[in-house]
Design an enzyme around this catalytic site. Structure first.
Site, PDB file in Angstrom:
ATOM      1  N   GLU A 281      25.789  26.505 -92.378  1.00 53.75           N
ATOM      2  CA  GLU A 281      24.909  27.128 -93.353  1.00 53.75           C
ATOM      3  C   GLU A 281      24.605  26.164 -94.495  1.00 53.75           C
ATOM      4  OE1 GLU A 281      24.640  31.799 -93.611  1.00 53.75           O
ATOM      5  OE2 GLU A 281      26.306  31.032 -94.784  1.00 53.75           O
ATOM      6  N   GLU A 284      22.192  23.728 -93.281  1.00 53.33           N
ATOM      7  CA  GLU A 284      20.848  24.299 -93.174  1.00 53.33           C
ATOM      8  C   GLU A 284      20.195  24.396 -94.540  1.00 53.33           C
ATOM      9  OE1 GLU A 284      20.798  28.111 -91.226  1.00 53.33           O
ATOM     10  OE2 GLU A 284      18.619  28.326 -91.461  1.00 53.33           O
ATOM     11  N   CYS A 301      25.304  36.699 -91.986  1.00 51.82           N
ATOM     12  CA  CYS A 301      26.554  37.004 -91.286  1.00 51.82           C
ATOM     13  C   CYS A 301      26.888  38.489 -91.258  1.00 51.82           C
ATOM     14  CB  CYS A 301      27.705  36.211 -91.884  1.00 51.82           C
ATOM     15  SG  CYS A 301      27.712  36.282 -93.658  1.00 51.82           S
ATOM     16  N   SER A 321      18.972  32.602 -92.710  1.00 51.57           N
ATOM     17  CA  SER A 321      19.644  31.479 -92.078  1.00 51.57           C
ATOM     18  C   SER A 321      19.717  31.769 -90.587  1.00 51.57           C
ATOM     19  CB  SER A 321      21.063  31.357 -92.653  1.00 51.57           C
ATOM     20  OG  SER A 321      21.886  30.695 -91.727  1.00 51.57           O
ATOM     21  N   LYS A 360      29.119  45.484 -86.163  1.00 56.57           N
ATOM     22  CA  LYS A 360      29.421  44.371 -85.262  1.00 56.57           C
ATOM     23  C   LYS A 360      29.553  44.841 -83.823  1.00 56.57           C
ATOM     24  CE  LYS A 360      30.472  40.617 -88.080  1.00 56.57           C
ATOM     25  NZ  LYS A 360      30.887  40.513 -89.473  1.00 56.57           N
ATOM     26  N   GLU A 363      26.055  44.492 -82.946  1.00 50.53           N
ATOM     27  CA  GLU A 363      25.684  43.078 -82.908  1.00 50.53           C
ATOM     28  C   GLU A 363      26.137  42.418 -81.601  1.00 50.53           C
ATOM     29  OE1 GLU A 363      28.119  40.496 -85.256  1.00 50.53           O
ATOM     30  OE2 GLU A 363      26.427  39.249 -85.876  1.00 50.53           O
ATOM     31  N   GLU A 368      20.596  38.307 -78.465  1.00 47.45           N
ATOM     32  CA  GLU A 368      20.665  37.049 -79.213  1.00 47.45           C
ATOM     33  C   GLU A 368      22.087  36.484 -79.231  1.00 47.45           C
ATOM     34  OE1 GLU A 368      19.303  39.824 -80.254  1.00 47.45           O
ATOM     35  OE2 GLU A 368      17.353  39.463 -81.197  1.00 47.45           O
ATOM     36  N   CYS A 505      32.568  43.019 -96.821  1.00 42.48           N
ATOM     37  CA  CYS A 505      33.285  43.531 -95.645  1.00 42.48           C
ATOM     38  C   CYS A 505      34.592  44.248 -95.969  1.00 42.48           C
ATOM     39  CB  CYS A 505      33.590  42.386 -94.688  1.00 42.48           C
ATOM     40  SG  CYS A 505      32.104  41.593 -94.104  1.00 42.48           S
TER      41      CYS A 505
HETATM   42  S1  SF4 Z   1      31.398  45.221 -92.810  1.00 41.65           S
HETATM   43 FE1  SF4 Z   1      29.466  45.592 -93.769  1.00 41.65          FE
HETATM   44  S2  SF4 Z   1      29.119  43.762 -94.956  1.00 41.65           S
HETATM   45 FE2  SF4 Z   1      30.675  43.260 -93.481  1.00 41.65          FE
HETATM   46  S3  SF4 Z   1      29.594  42.454 -91.748  1.00 41.65           S
HETATM   47 FE3  SF4 Z   1      29.835  44.621 -91.375  1.00 41.65          FE
HETATM   48  S4  SF4 Z   1      27.974  45.510 -92.128  1.00 41.65           S
HETATM   49 FE4  SF4 Z   1      28.093  43.487 -93.002  1.00 41.65          FE
END
Ligand code: SF4
Ligand SMILES: Cc1cc2nc3c(=O)[nH]c(=O)nc-3n(C[C@H](O)[C@H](O)[C@H](O)COP(=O)(O)O)c2cc1C
Ligand code: SF4
Ligand code: SF4
Ligand code: SF4
Ligand code: SF4
Ligand code: SF4
Ligand code: SF4
Ligand code: SF4
Ligand code: FES
Ligand code: FES
Ligand code: FES
Lengths: 582, 163, 618
Positions: A281, A284, A301, A321, A360, A363, A368, A505
């Protein structure tokens, strides 16, 4: 000095700051008025009526959560009448509730269950029809079970007011009222970001993460599969709460021991990947500045945040990014670099991420996040799910000895640790960018301006002869503000950090749920953040680019930040998403 | 990356456009807009919700919340002939429940439902201001007062024979 | 744009032409055919009557006869009503087909169409409207212009002293003087709670804030009430004028009227009134040459009773779901968009112009010690004369039901009257002599409410009635707070149980506990009053509850589950008509052997009974 107000609650004089609620004033003198819909800083709508009190001179009973103290107020919280009313109200809530506590995810940490116990209710007086019982478990992240919902609307307040999303709202009216997405769609098909803040707000088991522990157990027990686990920074400062340890306890060592006992083949630290993320990062950013490309660059992230910008500000996607989030980078490296090194068949590897996050889960299954047909990460479990696995493995967590992460790619820096809190990515990146740009050693490595609880933090940092403007936003409501600024071209930042969850987080949607009462008494965000800053402070190495393992990885495999290989494995790109697939 | 997709601007339906044009893009106008959409379409189509959501920049869940809160807004079109039986107090006291029961029986559907062929739907209303004629029911707004079971039968037969 | 001079001139000129509406001078050449265009009469085809009159007049080339649409005359059950002026002849239940005859006989030949005259309750035939017993005890203040003027014609309103009060206020009175006048008139809010109107205005005036609003509550959600609607339909300008006076008094330059979309005629008339007032420069800037300005907008409700509650109404004007706000803060301090806001009911406003013109003393001389002026009621149910009545406060219920309402039809007995709609209570015979005012009604467990007054005869089951009202509140609860959202539902379930013969002994106590909790802990007035119909019927008709619970019996046979349909073989003529009418084929037998009802199959729709020509089925 704030103005102080004197009042009397149940015969006890108390003095509190002006603007305090009667509920909070009562807590100061150890009176615990029952609540359900109240959640500090999120909801005080006065709807559930559990917290009603009598105030002399006021007509009727008033909700203490929503009533501010006034000079000379005389409050009674515990009359026979009030208690009878509260009991009836609780009874009514229970009467339309799906009371299968034994098989409920919130058994043992449920505000409704706790009140039921406190009131000694052993029999429902006013049985009747129950509210609707639809379950939405289509999304990869969140399960909504309407049969458990008590209509406290805390989730709506979190989603609509704090996050400024409004994926869910109150629909219909009267007894038919329910929390709903548009047209009762699955969360999967609407503007939800999967930030999970609604789960954190929910007092009961109506909202929960999609449980992936069974899948993980199966792989652990399968001797053919090499199961690697990696743990995000925020997990270690919150996991202890699931075992009744104080908020903000760092349990890294015990956690690793437990993971070993559970049977994971290798246990790595996502913080290491965070260091790689910083390398990429920072590189970048420097390139963008040098080549006069789109600025500000915004961090990428936080998958909740990514989904948000894809749906709401697709025109600003080129500000993002291209870095994957740390655990995805790690996954990619594990199935390539590490696999090669250890002569493992990536087909037989199973990478589990323990995350403070439910986004996540979403994700990890994105297109991707694949390399050579392999998902970078195969399963994401939350802090809460890990706690459950530890318990299922019959581990007595609190008395465990400490262990350390596995080598060879186990070591991480303090910079990686603070990734878990708002401003952390920024701070870590600045530490590296500064030294890369100036070639000089950074003396004061704490960037206080980007720490703390303000929703939007701005700072100007001197790097050599030039200055860069940075901004940090956490919580999507604040993110929106910054994006509007950027959209209106009113922003002259070069670098912006955005985290979907308010606090970052450590307050993610997969973290242990802190009930309303504890939230009133503790600054949870601060306690957890302090623990991360503490890890940073105690780290031998506090800058990502000084991490010897990271240096080695670049030497052996990736070449340099931004290299072709790095791009292939560690970077990606994002595209516009429609908000409503209906 | 700039988004090159312009699907939304193509999809807009003219009637909707005309309605939205009349109002500032201000959340305060939501109910007024919905009232007009209800008037124009006979219900609030999903697409209209989507367009309102974009125009007023408000989440669809919030719009859905408002639609489902108000009895006047409905999500599915009514039947060609909508029979509304007044269940206001004056009508109730004069036996409107029996009238409603008969309508339900004759059409084989419940309040809020539409017959399979889309011809009839039943609604219950509160006082329509014609208490002097209680009990009262309406078919597409036309009022039938001093209703009896015979009158219900007669009126339904009439409409059954219409297209 | 009209100057003040021009408006005064219209008033002077127009009243000469309209004098025949109120005075019966025999030697004017013009005739006015007044046709009621209120909702009741409109529903029974009065627009068609107007059309026919106009067509026939044109065909026959008759001049000097004008057909005028008016607001409700009050006696809706005799509608459509036609009145011919100046002779003041009143025709009831006119059909479009009658128009020809009225023109031929009455207008051309000058003879009265006897068959269309109205029979009064004592069976005498009445020629003039105010000879009816129905009108004798009434006093029309709020409804003064209803049935007199064409509501869509601003000139007619002006002719009858319209906008004169506004003129007086703007040119001669300070805001404080206006508020003082309203306060000392003793006028109390007609929307239900009866708060002193002048006090409310004062709170709104002293509230801090540059932007303030005036709101008119025309939601009228009480099912079975249509007072406000009739005022808006019959005399919209009087509400408009009063809102302006209120605006001047509290320092507001913007008003909203919140009308339910289900009242299309009222909405359209009020909008027309606004347009006309704007055209005349009465609404706008520099009104009557002063620096007072005022703007007014109509906002439509969309079918939610709770939106009549003032804070829910504000939410709804702001475009949201109508869920009430917690009070305090009260709207006077923080209302629409958090700005100080005055909210009054339609009927409350309808009294204002009269108070300003005739003085507070005149007004406070009408009514009782605590409740001044008159109250409009929508009288309905099992009573001969259904319609709108306006009586001085202090009139007894008995007078309304029997003298004005003409008593109970079909030779049945009076059982109870319900005031206050779903928030009110049932009043039994023993309290019929209660004088109507805010306090007395509250004392006997009911409330004034907005003015719905429903009479019930002895064929009505009180448990069933309580169930009806609770069904209404359950449907209409906004769902914000627990006690109302779940509690009312549970009460309804218990009542359903009782009316189905499944009641248990402890159900009455359960109802009482729930009622108490809901009343005391609910957020808004809806929940706080929702249990009233149950409590008042429990208070006065407990026997009926007990009979349902203990004996599984409903003496009125209203509770279907507790009745059995039976064919009395003594009376039955074996005609077989009932068999054909039973929708579920529950009637078995043959013309030879006679018929029987299979009680297992029977759904108690009552159809067979209503079809049987010999009343053999009970
Ligand atoms: S806990 Fe919340 S801030 Fe952390 S990565 Fe997940 S969505 Fe993003
Ligand atoms: C559930 C509920 C419904 C109400 N409905 C109405 C209504 O339809 N019309 C009305 O004028 N007031 C209604 N009110 C009273 C209003 O809240 C408010 O008191 C009134 O509009 C004030 O005007 P007033 O002072 O002129 O009476 C209602 C109150 C409640 C609690
Ligand atoms: S939500 Fe709470 S009370 Fe309900 S079933 Fe789960 S644990 Fe029990
Ligand atoms: S608490 Fe009671 S119901 Fe629950 S498991 Fe134990 S014994 Fe069973
Ligand atoms: S996950 Fe986040 S965006 Fe989705 S409903 Fe919950 S709070 Fe809203
Ligand atoms: S889902 Fe949870 S937070 Fe949301 S209203 Fe229901 S109980 Fe409350
Ligand atoms: S009392 Fe009923 S209507 Fe009023 S706020 Fe509570 S739920 Fe809504
Ligand atoms: S309609 Fe009446 S008379 Fe005829 S068969 Fe039936 S019960 Fe007997
Ligand atoms: S009451 Fe209805 S169902 Fe019963 S026998 Fe008569 S017609 Fe048939
Ligand atoms: S009303 Fe205060 S906690 Fe719910
Ligand atoms: S109650 Fe039915 S029209 Fe008034
Ligand atoms: S509507 Fe015509 S008299 Fe009432």
């Amino acid at each position: 000095m704030p103005e102080m107000i004197k009042l009397n609650i149940d015969g006890i004089d108390v003095e509190v700051k002006k603007g305090t609620s009667v509920l909070e004033a009562a807590r100061k003198i150890n009176i615990d008025i029952p609540t359900l819909c109240f959640l500090k800083e999120i909801n005080a709508a006065g709807d559930c009526r559990m917290c009603i009190v009598e105030i002399e001179g006021r007509r009727g009973l008033v909700p203490s959560c929503n009533t501010k103290v006034e000079e000379g107020m005389i409050v009674r919280t515990n009359t026979e009448q009030i208690n009878n009313y509260r009991r009836v109200i609780l009874d009514l809530i229970l009467s339309s509730h799906n009371r299968d506590c034994l098989t409920c995810v919130r058994n043992g940490n449920c505000e409704l269950q706790e009140l039921t116990k406190k009131f000694g209710i052993t029999n429902i007086e006013f049985e009747g029809t129950k509210v609707n019982n639809t379950i939405d478990e289509i999304s990869p992240s969140i399960v909504r079970d309407a049969s458990k919902c008590i209509m406290c609307k805390r989730c709506v307040a979190a989603c609509k007011n704090v996050q400024n999303i409004g994926a869910i709202d109150v629909a219909f009216r009267g007894f038919e009222s329910r929390i709903s997405t548009t047209n009762d769609e699955s969360l999967n098909n609407v503007n939800c970001t999967f930030c999970g803040q609604c789960i954190e707000a929910c007092p009961v088991g109506a909202l929960k993460e999609k449980d992936d522990t069974t899948k993980v157990w199966k792989k652990i027990r399968d001797k053919e599969t090499f199961v690697v686990v990696q743990i995000a920074p925020a997990v270690r400062v919150a996991l202890g709460e699931e075992f009744e340890m104080p908020i903000g306890t760092n349990v890294t060592g015990k956690m690793i021991t437990a993971l070993k006992m559970i049977g994971f083949d290798k246990i790595f630290d996502t913080n290491t990947a965070a260091d790689i993320t910083i390398m990429e990062e920072a590189n970048e950013l420097i390139e963008r500045i040098n080549n006069k490309e789109t600025l500000p660059m915004i961090t990428s992230c936080s998958p909740g945040w990514i989904k948000y910008i894809e749906m709401n500000y697709p025109e600003l996607l080129n500000h993002l990014s291209s870095c994957k989030s740390p655990h995805e980078m790690f996954g990619a490296l594990l199935k390539t670099y590490y696999a090669e090194k250890e002569q493992l068949d990536p087909k037989k590897m199973f990478v589990v991420s323990v995350m403070p996050c439910v986004a996540k889960k979403f994700e990890r299954q994105r297109n991707e996040m694949k390399n050579n047909e392999f998902d970078n990460v195969d399963a994401v479990i939350t802090t809460r799910e890990l706690a459950r696995m530890i318990k299922q493995a019959n581990i007595e967590f609190t008395t465990l000895e400490d262990s350390s992460f596995d080598s060879p790619i186990g070591e991480a820096t303090g910079a990686g640790a603070i990734f878990g809190t708002t401003g952390g990515v920024m701070e870590a990146a600045l530490r590296t960018a500064y030294e890369k740009l100036t070639g000089k050693e950074l003396e004061k490595i704490e960037f206080e301006d980007v720490r703390g609880k303000n929703g939007i933090k701005k700072a100007t940092i001197q790097i050599g002869d030039s200055y860069i403007n940075v901004a940090v936003a956490h919580g999507l409501g604040n993110a929106k503000e910054i994006l509007e600024e950027i959209k209106a071209k009113k922003a002259d930042y070069q670098f912006v950090e955005i985290m979907a969850c308010p606090g970052g987080c450590i307050m993610g949607g997969g973290q242990p749920i802190v009930n309303s009462k504890k939230r009133l008494d503790n600054d949870v965000r601060q306690l957890r953040a302090n623990a991360l800053y503490d890890i940073d402070e105690k780290s031998k190495i506090r800058k990502s680019h000084q991490n010897p393992y990271v240096i080695k990885m670049y030497e052996e495999y990736l070449d340099c930040p931004g290299s072709h290989k790095a791009h292939e494995l560690l970077h990606t790109h994002y595209e516009k998403k429609t908000k409503y697939n209906i | 990356m700039e988004c090159k997709c312009n699907c939304n601007s193509n999809m807009k339906d003219e009637k909707m456009e005309q309605i939205l044009q009349k109002y500032d893009a201000d959340k305060n106008n939501l109910i007024q807009i919905l009232n007009e959409v209800q008037e124009a379409y006979g219900y609030i189509p999903k697409n209209a919700q989507l367009e309102i959501s974009e125009y007023l920049k408000m989440p669809m869940a919030e719009i859905y919340g408002v639609i489902t809160f108000y009895a006047r807004f409905i999500l599915k079109p009514k039947g060609k002939y909508n029979i509304a039986v007044c269940l206001g107090t004056a009508c109730y006291v004069k036996g409107s429940e029996k009238i409603l029961d008969r309508v339900k029986q004759r059409l084989g559907i419940d309040v809020g439902e539409t017959t399979k062929d889309g011809k009839f739907s039943i609604e219950s209303t509160r006082c329509i201001g014609a208490c002097g004629l209680a009990p009262v029911f309406t078919v597409n707004g036309e009022v039938y007062g001093k209703a009896t079971i015979e009158l219900v039968d007669k009126v339904i037969d009439e409409y059954m024979n219409k297209d | 744009m009209k100057t003040l001079e021009e408006i005064r001139k219209i008033r002077e000129e127009k009243i000469k032409e309209l004098d025949i509406r109120v005075n019966s001078s025999e030697n004017v050449k013009e005739k006015h055919i007044l046709v009621c265009h209120g909702t009741g009469c409109t529903s029974s085809k009065s627009p068609k009557i107007i059309e026919n009159f106009r067509k026939i007049l044109e065909e026959k080339n008759i001049e000097n006869v004008r057909v005028i649409q008016t607001g409700c005359f009050g006696l809706c059950s005799k509608g459509p009503i036609v009145i011919i002026r100046p002779e003041d002849v009143f025709y009831a239940m006119v059909t479009p087909e009658d128009c020809e005859e009225i023109i031929n006989t009455h207008i051309i030949e000058g003879k009265i169409v006897e068959r269309l005259l109205c029979k009064d309750t004592n069976n005498t035939t009445v020629k003039k409207l105010d000879e009816l017993n129905f009108y004798k005890k009434q006093k029309r203040i709020a409804l003064k212009n209803c049935g007199v003027i064409d509501p869509e014609n601003i000139d007619e309103y002006i002719a009858f002293d319209g906008y004169k009060a506004l003129e007086k206020v703007l040119l001669e009175m300070s805001p404080d003087e206006v508020i003082k006048e309203v306060t000392s008139s003793g006028l109390r809010g007609r929307g239900g709670a009866g708060f002193l109107t002048g006090k409310k205005w004062e709170f709104a005036k002293i509230a801090e804030g540059k932007q303030k609003y005036v709101v008119c509550n025309a939601d009228e959600g009480d099912p079975g009430a249509f007072m406000d609607r009739s005022i808006l339909e019959g005399d919209p300008h009087c509400v408009l004028e009063a809102m302006m006076i209120a605006g001047y008094s509290i320092g507001a330059n913007k008003g909203y009227i919140y009308v339910r979309a289900e009242y299309p005629i009222a909405v359209q008339r009020f909008q027309k009134a606004i347009d006309q007032a704007k055209e005349y420069g009465i609404l706008g800037k520099n009104i009557f040459g002063t620096d007072f300005e005022f703007d007014l907008e109509v906002r439509l409700g969309a079918g939610a009773f709770v939106c009549g509650e003032e804070t829910a109404l504000l939410e709804s004007i702001e475009g949201k779901s109508g869920r009430p706000r917690l009070k305090p803060p009260f709207p006077a301090n923080s209302g629409l968009w958090q700005k100080p806001t005055l909210i009054n009911n339609v009927e409350t406003y309808a009294n204002i112009t009269k108070i300003i013109l005739n003085g507070a003393d005149w007004y406070s001389n009408i009514g009782t010690e605590t409740s001044k002026g008159t109250k409009v009621f929508a009288l309905g149910g099992n009573v001969v004369n259904v319609g709108l009545v306006e009586v001085p406060m202090g009139t007894t219920l008995r007078e309304i039901v029997f003298d004005i309402g003409g008593g109970i039809p079909n030779g049945r007995k009076f059982k109870a009257a319900q005031t206050g709609g779903p928030s009110g209570g049932c009043i039994p015979e023993e309290h019929l002599d209660t004088h109507i005012d805010y306090e007395s009604l509250a004392q006997i467990g009911s409330m004034m409410g907005s003015g719905g007054l429903i009479v019930m005869d002895d064929s009505k089951c009180m448990v069933n009635l309580a169930k009806f009202y609770l069904g209404f509140t359950v449907d209409e609860s906004c769902g914000k707070c627990t006690p109302c959202r779940i509690g009312t539902k549970r009460m309804l379930e218990i009542l359903e149980r009782i009316t189905e013969g499944k009641g248990q002994e402890e159900d009455i106590e359960k109802l009482e506990i729930l009622a108490d909790t809901i009343k005391k802990t609910s957020v808004c007035g809806l929940g706080q009053t929702a249990p009233n119909p149950v409590l008042s019927t429990l208070k006065y008709f407990k026997d009926e509850y007990l009979a349902h619970i203990e004996n599984k019996a409903c003496s009125t046979k209203e509770c279907k589950a507790l009745t059995k349909m039976q064919i009395d073989s003594e009376i039955c003529k074996k005609c077989g008509l009932c068999v054909r009418n039973c929708p579920v084929g529950a009637i078995v037998g043959s013309r030879e052997e006679g018929f029987k009802i299979d009680t297992e199959k029977c759904i108690k729709c009552g159809l067979c009974a209503s079809k049987c020509n010999f009343k053999a089925i009970k």
